[in-house]
Design a protein around this motif. Structure first.
Motif, PDB file in Angstrom:
ATOM      1  N   SER A  13      -3.581  -0.639  -8.339  1.00 16.76           N
ATOM      2  CA  SER A  13      -4.998  -0.305  -8.243  1.00 16.76           C
ATOM      3  C   SER A  13      -5.163   1.042  -7.555  1.00 16.76           C
ATOM      4  CB  SER A  13      -5.736  -1.390  -7.458  1.00 16.76           C
ATOM      5  OG  SER A  13      -7.116  -1.104  -7.354  1.00 16.76           O
ATOM      6  N   HIS A  22     -10.998   0.605 -10.867  1.00 15.88           N
ATOM      7  CA  HIS A  22     -12.088  -0.339 -10.621  1.00 15.88           C
ATOM      8  C   HIS A  22     -13.440   0.196 -11.086  1.00 15.88           C
ATOM      9  CE1 HIS A  22     -13.898   1.936  -7.295  1.00 15.88           C
ATOM     10  NE2 HIS A  22     -12.675   2.207  -6.884  1.00 15.88           N
ATOM     11  N   ASP A  61      -7.455   3.886  -5.628  1.00 12.02           N
ATOM     12  CA  ASP A  61      -8.642   4.087  -4.796  1.00 12.02           C
ATOM     13  C   ASP A  61      -9.125   5.525  -4.959  1.00 12.02           C
ATOM     14  OD1 ASP A  61     -10.570   3.097  -3.138  1.00 12.02           O
ATOM     15  OD2 ASP A  61      -9.410   3.299  -1.298  1.00 12.02           O
ATOM     16  N   ASP A  83     -13.758  -0.318  -4.260  1.00 13.02           N
ATOM     17  CA  ASP A  83     -12.519   0.289  -3.782  1.00 13.02           C
ATOM     18  C   ASP A  83     -11.396  -0.733  -3.924  1.00 13.02           C
ATOM     19  OD1 ASP A  83     -12.777  -1.484  -1.576  1.00 13.02           O
ATOM     20  OD2 ASP A  83     -13.745   0.051  -0.354  1.00 13.02           O
ATOM     21  N   ILE A  84     -10.196  -0.398  -3.435  1.00  8.56           N
ATOM     22  CA  ILE A  84      -9.076  -1.322  -3.621  1.00  8.56           C
ATOM     23  C   ILE A  84      -9.246  -2.587  -2.791  1.00  8.56           C
ATOM     24  CG2 ILE A  84      -7.351   0.335  -4.403  1.00  8.56           C
ATOM     25  CD1 ILE A  84      -6.326   0.577  -1.598  1.00  8.56           C
ATOM     26  N   ASP A  85     -10.021  -2.521  -1.705  1.00  7.76           N
ATOM     27  CA  ASP A  85     -10.257  -3.729  -0.913  1.00  7.76           C
ATOM     28  C   ASP A  85     -11.220  -4.675  -1.620  1.00  7.76           C
ATOM     29  OD1 ASP A  85      -8.584  -3.054   1.241  1.00  7.76           O
ATOM     30  OD2 ASP A  85     -10.155  -1.849   2.177  1.00  7.76           O
ATOM     31  N   ASP A  96       0.832  -1.200   0.000  1.00  3.56           N
ATOM     32  CA  ASP A  96       0.000   0.000   0.000  1.00  3.56           C
ATOM     33  C   ASP A  96       0.868   1.252   0.000  1.00  3.56           C
ATOM     34  OD1 ASP A  96      -2.458  -1.279  -0.052  1.00  3.56           O
ATOM     35  OD2 ASP A  96      -2.589  -1.427   2.131  1.00  3.56           O
TER      36      ASP A  96
END
Length: 334
Positions: free
Chosen positions: A116, A87, A118, A95-97, A56
């Motif tokens: 990715s 995304h 966010d 989101d990135i999660d 991250d």
């Protein structure tokens, strides 16, 4: 199956319609319930256990806010370059999660690093906030390639699905308009590239054929668009509706992948043809039997496997369509 939009013919027969209805998302009011959808997505998302699979970081926006990014590393790094991923989720959810599993799959199957983004979401942050975040990360990566393993601009590929593909296309258009260095390629997965998804007025047969009762509905797309760009008068501008762009020259080589049973199918393929007509090397592929959103499916999914066949061969330089696709016949194409 009859041709979607054929006069007097249903888009699919009754048995097919019954089977497809099993995949329909429950109808909710996205404008009222988008926060509930976000919470449900996060509850179902999976964070990787292996800390060496992702990293991250953050890129600082022009106004000082932080834009989270997550780098995903394939189990075996076999190819140079970075896939810069935006995304989907109608500019409102995701989101990135929630896309972590999808990005790990992308990294493993392509052998490349995936980055990715966010970006900020509507309606709290309407247009152009999300686009600005995507532009900022793209330009940062182009200017400082060491942040993602030293990739040259030619080795950076924008990838987006649905609204994320809209953002990827808009990033490329804006960079070219400003004379800024562009990434080497873009992969647009079932992109939304125009504003009109009303079955009564849309120029595209697929909106009428697949705009109700399936994974994504025309009404949901219209809700998303209204939250992303609240001003109806500005929805036809090129950075919201890339298909409306007067100048599509100078774009990165492009792969457009659509889903057969998706209301966005025809406009995505029309965008691919418009890019091709403007001189951009463009490959257009359709995944038969697929619904909107197939990129998030498990690895054993046939639709996902077929899509990655196209993506991987495109990344390797293959620009030939696997088959000819019929253009819309109602004058919708440019």
């Amino acid at each position: 199956m009859t041709r979607p939009g054929s006069p007097g013919q249903p888009p699919v027969n009754r048995l097919t319609s019954a089977v497809l209805s099993l995949f329909a998302a429950p109808r909710i009011d996205m404008r009222a319930d988008y926060e509930k959808v976000r919470r449900a997505q996060r509850a179902l998302s999976r964070t990787p256990r292996d800390p060496y699979r992702f990293l991250d970081q953050a890129v600082r926006g022009e106004d000082g806010h932080e834009i989270p990014v997550r780098l995903f590393f394939p189990r075996t790094l076999t190819k140079p370059g970075v896939l810069l991923f935006f995304h989907g989720g109608g500019w409102v959810t995701g989101d990135i999660d929630t896309y972590t599993s999808t990005c790990l799959t992308m990294a493993d199957l392509t052998g490349r690093i995936v980055c990715s983004v966010d970006y900020r979401l509507a309606p709290e942050h309407p247009y152009p906030a999300g686009l600005q975040d995507c532009l900022r990360v793209t330009e940062t990566l182009l200017e400082r390639p060491y942040l993602a393993g030293g990739a040259d601009p030619e080795d950076i590929t924008l990838v987006g699905d649905s609204a994320g593909a809209n953002l990827a296309a808009a990033v490329s258009l804006d960079l070219h308009r400003r004379g800024v260095t562009l990434p080497g390629a873009q992969v647009l997965l079932y992109p939304v590239v125009q504003w009109d998804h009303d079955p009564r007025t849309s120029p595209y047969d697929s909106v009428r054929a697949y705009g109700t009762g399936l994974r994504l509905t025309a009404l949901e797309v219209r809700d998303y668009m209204a939250m992303y760009q609240p001003d109806p008068a500005l929805r036809a501008t090129e950075l919201v509706s890339p298909l409306a762009a007067e100048d599509l020259t100078g774009q990165p080589r492009t792969l457009v992948v659509t889903a057969e049973l998706d209301l966005l199918r025809d406009e995505g393929e029309a965008y691919g043809r418009a890019l091709r007509a403007a001189g951009t090397p463009t490959r257009i592929e359709r995944v038969d039997g697929a619904l909107h959103g197939f990129i998030i499916l498990p690895r054993f999914s046939r639709a996902l496997a077929r899509a990655y066949d196209h993506i991987i061969s495109f990344l390797e330089g293959d620009m030939a369509d696997s088959r000819p696709l019929e253009a819309t016949t109602d004058g919708a194409d440019r």
